[in-house]
Motif scaffolding. Structure first.
Motif, PDB file in Angstrom:
ATOM      1  N   ILE A   7       0.792  -1.279   0.038  1.00 44.83           N
ATOM      2  CA  ILE A   7       0.014   0.011   0.119  1.00 44.83           C
ATOM      3  C   ILE A   7       0.866   1.184  -0.040  1.00 44.83           C
ATOM      4  O   ILE A   7       0.730   2.162  -0.750  1.00 44.83           O
ATOM      5  CB  ILE A   7      -1.159  -0.116   1.245  1.00 44.83           C
ATOM      6  N   GLN A  43      -9.654   1.744   1.652  1.00 38.42           N
ATOM      7  CA  GLN A  43      -9.191   0.497   2.118  1.00 38.42           C
ATOM      8  C   GLN A  43      -9.975  -0.264   2.875  1.00 38.42           C
ATOM      9  O   GLN A  43     -10.410   0.216   3.621  1.00 38.42           O
ATOM     10  CB  GLN A  43      -7.760   1.086   2.744  1.00 38.42           C
ATOM     11  N   GLU A  88      -7.691  -2.433  -1.644  1.00 39.36           N
ATOM     12  CA  GLU A  88      -7.381  -1.049  -1.642  1.00 39.36           C
ATOM     13  C   GLU A  88      -7.581  -0.542  -3.276  1.00 39.36           C
ATOM     14  O   GLU A  88      -7.250  -1.169  -4.185  1.00 39.36           O
ATOM     15  CB  GLU A  88      -5.992  -0.728  -1.610  1.00 39.36           C
TER      16      GLU A  88
END
Length: 243
Positions: A7, A43, A88
């Motif tokens: 991420i 997310q 995500e």
């Protein structure tokens, strides 16, 4: 930890800035992309969260507008393979803007202008002749009203100078010298005047009024005592009056 690392990498690669807010099943960020455009990042990383939670949040945010995915991060299994279960999603609401190619402006072609020919100069018209005199023995045969070439040449010039002119009054006067009788001289001078009139009229000379007279030996212009004087007195005078 591995997922968090992915991420962070995704955020550093494509997103210039982030603003966060959270819900019970997701975290939502308002982010600024590297190109300056605004986007959203959802997310869903908890154990009780799923890709469906992320998609539900995407639909809630965009409403009736279509969602355009900018990027997504899938869950990774123990074999380091994608589960096709994105947790995500970075997206924008609304249809993507398609840049239209700029069409070049049409070339302006100047019209071809044909050169304008200069007007031809108007012909210079000769001023009308007002008077001509047939004088001497070269104009008529002796004792006759027959016109000789010298006389017709003079009369042709007179006709040409008055071509197309409407003459109001044209006077033709015939004269002789004092030799011979008055009766003979009057008749001969009148015949010569009429011969001139006929030639002018046949040549196209126009006159509203013709005054044709024979005056015999009257009005001499030179003494009749010499041959040269008598030759000058044998004459026909043509006079234009008015136009």
């Amino acid at each position: 930890m591995f997922v968090r690392t992915l991420i962070a990498i995704a955020c550093a690669a494509g997103i210039a800035g982030c603003t966060s807010y959270s819900g019970p099943t997701h975290n939502t960020d308002v982010v600024t992309l590297a190109n300056g455009a605004q986007a959203y990042r959802v997310q869903c990383l908890g154990l009780l969260e799923s890709a469906k939670s992320c998609m539900a949040e995407v639909k809630r945010i965009c409403g009736d507008k279509p969602a355009m995915r900018v990027s997504s991060v899938d869950r990774i299994n123990s074999n380091l393979k994608s589960d096709d279960d994105p947790r995500e999603i970075t997206f924008q609401c609304g249809a993507p803007v398609v840049e239209q190619p700029v069409q070049p402006a049409p070339a302006v072609v100047a019209p071809v202008v044909a050169p304008v020919a200069a007007p031809a100069p108007a012909p210079v018209r000769q001023a009308p002749a007002r008077k001509v005199t047939l004088q001497g023995d070269a104009n008529f045969a002796v004792g006759s009203a027959t016109l000789m070439p010298a006389a017709t040449a003079r009369l042709d010039d007179f006709i040409a100078a008055n071509q197309g002119v409407d003459i109001d009054h044209l006077t033709i006067a015939g004269y002789t010298d004092s030799t011979g009788s008055a009766r003979l001289n009057n008749r001969l001078s009148a015949a010569r005047a009429r011969a001139v009139q006929g030639y002018l009229a046949n040549g196209g000379l126009r006159a509203s009024k013709w005054d044709v007279q024979g005056y015999g030996s009257a009005s001499p212009v030179s003494p009749n005592t010499t041959a040269a004087g008598r030759a000058k007195n044998r004459r026909v005078e043509i006079q234009v009056d008015g136009k």
